[in-house]
Design a protein around this motif. Structure first.
Motif, PDB file in Angstrom:
ATOM      1  N   VAL A  95     111.997  60.821 168.321  1.00  0.00           N
ATOM      2  CA  VAL A  95     111.466  59.403 168.064  1.00  0.00           C
ATOM      3  C   VAL A  95     110.255  59.515 167.250  1.00  0.00           C
ATOM      4  CG1 VAL A  95     110.450  57.530 168.743  1.00  0.00           C
ATOM      5  CG2 VAL A  95     112.529  58.317 170.073  1.00  0.00           C
ATOM      6  N   MET A  96     109.498  60.580 167.723  1.00  0.00           N
ATOM      7  CA  MET A  96     108.269  60.764 166.902  1.00  0.00           C
ATOM      8  C   MET A  96     108.436  61.262 165.420  1.00  0.00           C
ATOM      9  SD  MET A  96     105.231  63.728 167.165  1.00  0.00           S
ATOM     10  CE  MET A  96     106.473  65.185 166.881  1.00  0.00           C
ATOM     11  N   VAL A  97     109.399  62.073 165.183  1.00  0.00           N
ATOM     12  CA  VAL A  97     109.805  62.555 163.842  1.00  0.00           C
ATOM     13  C   VAL A  97     110.246  61.248 162.877  1.00  0.00           C
ATOM     14  CG1 VAL A  97     111.079  63.891 162.412  1.00  0.00           C
ATOM     15  CG2 VAL A  97     110.239  64.914 164.465  1.00  0.00           C
ATOM     16  N   ILE A  98     111.309  60.490 163.508  1.00  0.00           N
ATOM     17  CA  ILE A  98     111.694  59.383 162.823  1.00  0.00           C
ATOM     18  C   ILE A  98     110.578  58.526 162.623  1.00  0.00           C
ATOM     19  CG2 ILE A  98     113.207  57.336 162.970  1.00  0.00           C
ATOM     20  CD1 ILE A  98     115.015  58.926 164.672  1.00  0.00           C
ATOM     21  N   LEU A  99     109.688  58.184 163.447  1.00  0.00           N
ATOM     22  CA  LEU A  99     108.435  57.192 163.229  1.00  0.00           C
ATOM     23  C   LEU A  99     107.435  57.709 162.278  1.00  0.00           C
ATOM     24  CD1 LEU A  99     107.824  55.844 166.901  1.00  0.00           C
ATOM     25  CD2 LEU A  99     108.669  54.611 164.837  1.00  0.00           C
ATOM     26  N   PHE A 100     107.320  59.195 162.025  1.00  0.00           N
ATOM     27  CA  PHE A 100     106.662  59.936 161.295  1.00  0.00           C
ATOM     28  C   PHE A 100     107.269  59.500 159.716  1.00  0.00           C
ATOM     29  CE2 PHE A 100     105.734  63.365 158.215  1.00  0.00           C
ATOM     30  CZ  PHE A 100     104.544  63.356 158.269  1.00  0.00           C
TER      31      PHE A 100
ATOM     32  N   TRP B 192     117.989  59.395 180.293  1.00  0.00           N
ATOM     33  CA  TRP B 192     118.228  60.381 178.872  1.00  0.00           C
ATOM     34  C   TRP B 192     116.965  60.114 177.788  1.00  0.00           C
ATOM     35  CZ3 TRP B 192     118.427  58.197 173.910  1.00  0.00           C
ATOM     36  CH2 TRP B 192     119.040  59.057 173.001  1.00  0.00           C
ATOM     37  N   ILE B 193     116.189  59.029 177.855  1.00  0.00           N
ATOM     38  CA  ILE B 193     114.978  58.999 177.026  1.00  0.00           C
ATOM     39  C   ILE B 193     113.925  60.193 177.381  1.00  0.00           C
ATOM     40  CG2 ILE B 193     113.077  57.632 176.206  1.00  0.00           C
ATOM     41  CD1 ILE B 193     114.695  55.320 176.586  1.00  0.00           C
ATOM     42  N   GLY B 194     113.793  60.390 178.588  1.00  0.00           N
ATOM     43  CA  GLY B 194     113.277  61.476 179.143  1.00  0.00           C
ATOM     44  C   GLY B 194     113.583  62.970 178.856  1.00  0.00           C
ATOM     45  N   ASP B 195     114.993  62.945 178.426  1.00  0.00           N
ATOM     46  CA  ASP B 195     115.444  64.152 178.517  1.00  0.00           C
ATOM     47  C   ASP B 195     115.553  64.805 176.929  1.00  0.00           C
ATOM     48  OD1 ASP B 195     116.518  66.348 179.558  1.00  0.00           O
ATOM     49  OD2 ASP B 195     118.182  65.530 180.242  1.00  0.00           O
ATOM     50  N   ASN B 196     116.423  65.808 176.770  1.00  0.00           N
ATOM     51  CA  ASN B 196     116.641  66.206 175.581  1.00  0.00           C
ATOM     52  C   ASN B 196     117.976  65.859 174.903  1.00  0.00           C
ATOM     53  OD1 ASN B 196     114.351  67.585 176.241  1.00  0.00           O
ATOM     54  ND2 ASN B 196     115.443  69.680 176.340  1.00  0.00           N
ATOM     55  N   VAL B 197     117.885  66.049 173.666  1.00  0.00           N
ATOM     56  CA  VAL B 197     119.085  65.837 172.770  1.00  0.00           C
ATOM     57  C   VAL B 197     119.320  67.124 171.916  1.00  0.00           C
ATOM     58  CG1 VAL B 197     119.757  63.282 172.785  1.00  0.00           C
ATOM     59  CG2 VAL B 197     118.251  64.343 171.104  1.00  0.00           C
ATOM     60  N   PHE B 198     120.417  67.643 171.940  1.00  0.00           N
ATOM     61  CA  PHE B 198     120.690  68.916 171.182  1.00  0.00           C
ATOM     62  C   PHE B 198     119.531  69.681 171.424  1.00  0.00           C
ATOM     63  CE2 PHE B 198     122.421  65.384 168.333  1.00  0.00           C
ATOM     64  CZ  PHE B 198     123.626  65.583 168.678  1.00  0.00           C
ATOM     65  N   GLY B 199     119.031  69.982 172.575  1.00  0.00           N
ATOM     66  CA  GLY B 199     117.989  70.851 172.997  1.00  0.00           C
ATOM     67  C   GLY B 199     116.423  70.250 172.374  1.00  0.00           C
ATOM     68  N   LEU B 200     116.450  69.268 171.729  1.00  0.00           N
ATOM     69  CA  LEU B 200     115.154  68.597 171.467  1.00  0.00           C
ATOM     70  C   LEU B 200     114.860  67.314 172.298  1.00  0.00           C
ATOM     71  CD1 LEU B 200     115.542  68.712 167.558  1.00  0.00           C
ATOM     72  CD2 LEU B 200     113.941  70.146 169.017  1.00  0.00           C
ATOM     73  N   PRO B 201     113.612  67.387 172.811  1.00  0.00           N
ATOM     74  CA  PRO B 201     113.096  66.116 173.472  1.00  0.00           C
ATOM     75  C   PRO B 201     113.441  64.900 172.806  1.00  0.00           C
ATOM     76  CG  PRO B 201     111.526  67.546 173.420  1.00  0.00           C
ATOM     77  CD  PRO B 201     112.272  68.048 172.401  1.00  0.00           C
ATOM     78  N   VAL B 202     114.184  63.630 173.181  1.00  0.00           N
ATOM     79  CA  VAL B 202     114.078  62.519 172.731  1.00  0.00           C
ATOM     80  C   VAL B 202     112.856  62.114 171.952  1.00  0.00           C
ATOM     81  CG1 VAL B 202     114.888  60.125 172.931  1.00  0.00           C
ATOM     82  CG2 VAL B 202     116.143  61.962 174.226  1.00  0.00           C
ATOM     83  N   SER B 203     111.652  61.969 172.839  1.00  0.00           N
ATOM     84  CA  SER B 203     110.527  61.657 172.366  1.00  0.00           C
ATOM     85  C   SER B 203     110.143  62.165 171.043  1.00  0.00           C
ATOM     86  CB  SER B 203     109.442  62.029 173.624  1.00  0.00           C
ATOM     87  OG  SER B 203     109.198  63.309 173.834  1.00  0.00           O
ATOM     88  N   ALA B 204     110.171  63.638 171.112  1.00  0.00           N
ATOM     89  CA  ALA B 204     110.019  64.266 169.777  1.00  0.00           C
ATOM     90  C   ALA B 204     110.595  64.011 168.485  1.00  0.00           C
ATOM     91  CB  ALA B 204     110.082  65.781 169.801  1.00  0.00           C
TER      92      ALA B 204
ATOM     93  N   ALA C  58     104.646  64.398 170.823  1.00  0.00           N
ATOM     94  CA  ALA C  58     105.095  63.176 170.751  1.00  0.00           C
ATOM     95  C   ALA C  58     104.162  62.136 171.459  1.00  0.00           C
ATOM     96  CB  ALA C  58     106.480  63.064 171.387  1.00  0.00           C
ATOM     97  N   THR C  59     103.501  62.562 172.709  1.00  0.00           N
ATOM     98  CA  THR C  59     102.584  61.502 173.178  1.00  0.00           C
ATOM     99  C   THR C  59     101.586  61.228 172.259  1.00  0.00           C
ATOM    100  OG1 THR C  59     103.388  62.705 175.254  1.00  0.00           O
ATOM    101  CG2 THR C  59     101.456  61.213 175.423  1.00  0.00           C
ATOM    102  N   ILE C  60     101.134  62.155 171.510  1.00  0.00           N
ATOM    103  CA  ILE C  60      99.951  62.029 170.765  1.00  0.00           C
ATOM    104  C   ILE C  60     100.286  61.331 169.374  1.00  0.00           C
ATOM    105  CG2 ILE C  60      97.834  63.013 169.648  1.00  0.00           C
ATOM    106  CD1 ILE C  60      97.885  65.245 171.661  1.00  0.00           C
ATOM    107  N   GLY C  61     101.468  62.034 168.888  1.00  0.00           N
ATOM    108  CA  GLY C  61     101.924  61.729 167.598  1.00  0.00           C
ATOM    109  C   GLY C  61     102.102  60.150 167.268  1.00  0.00           C
ATOM    110  N   ILE C  62     102.983  59.907 168.006  1.00  0.00           N
ATOM    111  CA  ILE C  62     103.412  58.155 167.861  1.00  0.00           C
ATOM    112  C   ILE C  62     102.196  57.428 167.698  1.00  0.00           C
ATOM    113  CG2 ILE C  62     104.566  56.455 168.796  1.00  0.00           C
ATOM    114  CD1 ILE C  62     106.591  58.721 170.175  1.00  0.00           C
ATOM    115  N   ALA C  63     101.182  57.677 168.630  1.00  0.00           N
ATOM    116  CA  ALA C  63     100.097  56.546 168.686  1.00  0.00           C
ATOM    117  C   ALA C  63      99.121  57.153 167.565  1.00  0.00           C
ATOM    118  CB  ALA C  63      99.171  56.734 169.954  1.00  0.00           C
ATOM    119  N   ALA C  64      99.416  58.318 167.086  1.00  0.00           N
ATOM    120  CA  ALA C  64      98.330  58.852 165.714  1.00  0.00           C
ATOM    121  C   ALA C  64      98.964  58.294 164.659  1.00  0.00           C
ATOM    122  CB  ALA C  64      98.461  60.430 165.939  1.00  0.00           C
ATOM    123  N   TRP C  65     100.290  58.027 164.341  1.00  0.00           N
ATOM    124  CA  TRP C  65     100.505  57.363 163.121  1.00  0.00           C
ATOM    125  C   TRP C  65      99.954  56.073 162.831  1.00  0.00           C
ATOM    126  CZ3 TRP C  65     101.618  62.093 163.205  1.00  0.00           C
ATOM    127  CH2 TRP C  65     102.842  62.670 163.425  1.00  0.00           C
TER     128      TRP C  65
END
Ligand SMILES: Nc1ncnc2c1ncn2[C@@H]1O[C@H](COP(=O)(O)OP(=O)(O)OP(=O)(O)O)[C@@H](O)[C@H]1O
Ligand SMILES: [Mg+2]
Lengths: 520, 329
Positions: free
Chosen positions: B179-184, B165-177, B59-66
């Motif tokens: 966000v990355m997928v949605i932004l993708f 919460w943003i730094g944590d997981n939802v349903f076992g997935l990192p929130v940042s991930a 996610a750290t790389i991806g969001i900026a990479a888009w």
């Protein structure tokens, strides 16, 4: 990177010395065969034309001989010895030079530097003698009858001047074989004549020239023999004098073509475009004219007369410093091409490689580039709709391609040109500025273009046609304007415009002093 | 015409589709191989826990990479990503420390990202500073500024549940991930379905021609950098949430990973060619390499060497594939 030579003996000598033979040359791109088993012999000291429709494979053959592409199958023989031309440099070393269909140059280097590039004297660290280079460049350009400051950068040169620099570079190479891929397409009769003179001189020195052109009269005037390609096959090689134009066309296309189509009779309407006192210092001065609805106004003149500059100014690419432009009687401000597009103008530029095509993008996107709202009726692009619209244009313009997803850079030059014209027709323009619209377009399609341009005028469009091909200009235009050195020097009604009168107006009146500075 | 204009349809089209996706298929193969190799080498690699790690790093790389994909497709480059992320995170940390309510701190960061990106864009588009130089300047200035403001010490602030919460997981997935997928999805949509996306490709393909087509080249250039700044701000939020403090030295070398991911993904540095899907695979490749090498526990200097080699090899394969399919001149 070097050329390897190995001898193949036993070739029976024809009555003339053969410089280069191609045997069974075949080329595929991504599995599509674009050249099929081409056999061709070039004599030493001949001028040999390659003819064929757009996409027939002329440029591809030229590029194979010049080491740009490798053949998929087949061999090349130079003086009866087999050669592998692995790169353009290798070709250069073998004495083969190609003048590309789209001039390639380094825009930020000066003309003399561009001329010196690629000349390899085998001393990578050798000192560059600038003064000598400049002197050589000057004499080369003078030989071509071009008065230009050789220290100015290539950027901003007209396509014709770029072409002349390419030609000069080939001359400097002392090659035994010079291949010219549509060198005359952007040139006016004067430059063409100079080029022909030099070509004949080279032939008399025993060098060979391959000349690619879509203009039969040029081929007839210059070439000893012609080879005709169709769909990647070599159809025939014949002495030029043994073939009539009709025969050549039939061999090329397989059917008859209409000649120059006289314009449809149209009723000319109100003034659509009026320019008044347009001036851009150093380029053009005090240009005023009107184009009415349904009228085709031709703009003739020599290369460098400023015709393209005027077109670019009207379209807002490089706006004029003073003067006004009125569309349908309203004075409008055009500072950007976007403003011009909004006013219903369209502009097909002369230099398709630099200002026309998006080389890496699919043909479909190239065709729809100026009509985003048409492919996105609800704000979002519909790919199916885009494809349909593009395929429709492909059919109408007879663009030869494998798939609309193909990057346009893979199409032949003439087919790229058709796509650019298609792009602007989609905008449904009220006023069209066509700068050399038939550059590189084959005879058959040209006739279709003429009909199309005539039909556009008949439907009430106003058209400004810039063309270096006089017969085309005279046949299509209702009125011919002539520019010389940035000024309007002639305005002829259809009946009064003849090759003589137009050329007379096009030739500079006053003798120019110190053109080198003027050009800079 | 005696010749069909669109010659051998079906076969040629399929061939072309395949050729067009050679690059993606190749990357997929590389990722599978990397999973096989790392899975065999280090037992922990395939664990669910580690997959979550990969996602979070991705996610750290991806969001900026888009955003970087758009920048590079437009024929530009933005190398200021790492320092910009750190700088924005530091500013947000300062705001939180005051304390400014979280939403305002985050909005402040987002606006700052937009402004910094636009600054690079304006330098490029209006003042004709090459984008490499403009963003190199930002790269240096922002890192320096962040270090100066913080004395190179972490900026701490009171715990905030939402940020945690943003730094944590939802349903076992990192929130940042997530966000990355949605932004993708958003970026795929923007690049393929909007006139703006089209214009980005057009400007990168041939700015002269784009200008003639009535595209506002200046605006497109400024926008892609502004978007890049915006994504840097969102990355900064993720980073802030994960670390719990603003750190001037954070995200060092991020621009390297981001550009590598985009280029490995098949986007051409000369502009006009590239895809979000390619970048997604590129991000996965880069992240998996990083994670696998760390788990395997080899010397961190050697890690850099291996990573460098793998990146170059991936791009080489890519070029070879496109040459085979006749795309290359
Ligand atoms: N790099 C390439 N990749 C794929 N197809 C190509 C490539 N270059 C040329 N072609 C195809 O090969 C065919 C022959 O092209 P070529 O440029 O040789 O035509 P040409 O006879 O020179 O036409 P023109 O008169 O328009 O210049 C065309 O159908 C073209 O689309
Ligand atoms: Mg050609």
């Amino acid at each position: 990177m070097s050329a390897s030579t190995q001898s193949i003996g036993g070739q029976s000598a024809a009555d003339r010395a053969i410089l280069l033979s191609a045997r069974g040359i075949t080329k595929q791109f991504a599995g599509v065969e674009v050249l099929r088993d081409v056999d061709l012999d070039l004599y030493a000291g001949e001028i040999h034309a390659l003819l064929g429709e757009n996409g027939a494979g002329k440029s591809t053959f030229a590029k194979i001989v010049a080491g740009v592409h490798r053949p998929s199958r087949g061999v090349l023989l130079l003086n009866n010895a087999r050669i592998e031309v692995l790169s353009p440099l290798a070709a250069q070393k073998l004495g083969i030079t190609l003048i590309h269909q789209e001039p390639i140059s380094f825009p930020d280097l000066s003309i003399s530097e561009n001329l010196a590039l690629g000349r390899d004297d085998g001393k990578p660290l050798g000192r560059v003698r600038w003064a000598e280079l400049k002197r050589e460049a000057n004499s080369l350009m003078a030989q071509l009858g071009i008065m230009i400051d050789v220290t100015r950068p290539m950027r901003g040169l007209s396509i014709a001047d770029q072409q002349m620099v390419e030609i000069a570079r080939a001359l400097a190479s002392e090659s035994k074989l010079i291949i010219m891929d549509e060198p005359t397409a952007p040139l006016t009769p004067k430059e063409v004549e100079t080029l022909f003179g030099i070509s004949r001189q080279l032939r008399n020195e025993g060098r060979s020239i391959v000349f690619i052109s879509h203009r039969l009269e040029e081929v007839r005037a210059l070439c000893d023999r012609v080879t005709i390609f169709r769909d990647g096959n070599k159809i025939a090689t014949e002495e030029t004098k043994n073939l009539t134009d009709a025969e050549i066309i039939r061999l090329m296309i397989g059917r008859e073509v209409k000649g120059y189509i006289p314009k449809h009779k149209t009723t000319v309407g109100e003034v659509a475009l009026a320019v008044e006192g347009l001036t851009l210092p150093g380029r053009f001065e005090n240009i005023s004219f009107e184009i009415r609805k349904g009228e085709i106004v031709g703009l003739g003149g020599l290369v460098g007369a400023g015709r393209t500059d005027v077109a670019r100014a009207i379209f807002g690419v490089a706006p004029a410093a003073s003067g006004t432009i009125a569309v349908n009687g309203q004075v409008v401000e055009i500072r950007e091409p976007a403003d011009a597009v909004a006013q219903g103008l369209a502009f097909v530029p002369e230099d398709r490689a630099v200002a026309g095509i998006f080389r890496t993008l699919p043909v479909s996107q190239n065709i729809t580039a100026a009509v985003p709202e048409m492919i996105a009726p609800k704000g979002f692009i519909r790919h199916g709709l885009e494809r349909t619209i593009a395929l429709d244009s492909v059919k109408k313009m007879m663009i030869r391609l494998v798939s609309p997803r193909q990057p346009i850079g893979e199409l032949s030059g003439g087919n790229q040109q058709k796509a650019i014209l298609a792009r602007w027709l989609l905008t449904d323009p009220k006023i069209l500025i066509l700068d050399e619209p038939t550059r590189g377009v084959d005879i058959g399609v040209k006739a279709e273009f003429y009909e199309m341009i005539g039909a556009l005028a008949a439907s009430g469009r106003a058209i400004l046609l810039i063309s270096s091909e006089l017969p085309e200009l005279l046949a299509l235009s209702d009125r011919v304007l002539v520019m010389s050195e940035g000024q309007l020097t002639g305005d002829f009604a259809r009946g009064d415009a003849t090759e003589e009168s137009v050329m007379h107006a096009a030739v500079p009146r006053r003798k120019v002093v110190g053109d080198a500075q003027a050009a800079a | 015409m005696s010749v069909p204009t669109v010659s051998p349809r079906g076969v040629a089209e399929t061939r072309r589709m395949l050729a067009g996706h050679m690059n993606e298929l190749g990357l997929l193969a590389i990722i599978v191989i990397l999973y096989g190799v790392f899975g065999a080498l280090s037992p922990g690699f395939l664990s669910a826990n580690n997959q979550v790690n990969i996602l979070r790093d991705g996610a750290t790389i991806g969001i900026a990479a888009w955003a970087q994909t758009l920048v590079i497709v437009a024929g530009e480059i933005d190398i200021s990503v790492g320092p910009m992320v750190a700088f924005i995170a530091v500013i947000m940390a300062f705001l939180m420390k005051v304390p400014v309510p979280l939403p305002f701190a985050l909005i402040g960061g987002v606006v700052l990202g937009l402004c910094l990106g636009s600054l690079a864009g304006v330098l490029r588009a209006i003042f004709s500073v090459p984008s490499f130089v403009a963003t190199l300047g930002l790269w240096s200035a922002l890192r320096g500024l962040a270090l100066f403001m913080t004395n190179a010490l972490p900026v701490t602030f009171d715990d905030n549940d939402t940020l945690d919460w943003i730094g944590d997981n939802v349903f076992g997935l990192p929130v940042s991930a997530v966000v990355m997928v949605i932004l993708f999805g958003v970026f795929v949509f923007v690049s393929r379905k909007t006139a703006f996306g089209r214009s980005v490709y057009a400007v990168g393909g041939n700015a002269n021609a784009a200008h003639l087509c009535g595209i506002n080249v200046t605006r497109i250039r400024i926008l892609v950098f502004a978007i890049s700044g915006l994504m840097a701000a969102i990355t900064a939020i993720m980073l802030l949430a994960r670390l719990g403090s603003g750190n001037a030295g954070a995200a060092s070398g991020l621009e390297f990973d981001v550009i590598a991911a985009v280029v490995v993904g098949g986007t051409s540095l000369s502009g006009g060619r590239g895809s979000m899907l390619g970048t997604l695979l590129g991000v996965l490749t880069i992240t998996v390499i990083g994670d696998g090498l760390v788990l395997y526990g080899i010397n961190s200097f050697v890690q850099d060497v291996v990573r460098g080699v793998i990146i170059v090899v991936a791009v080489l394969l890519n070029v070879a594939a496109s040459r085979r399919s006749g795309r290359h001149v």
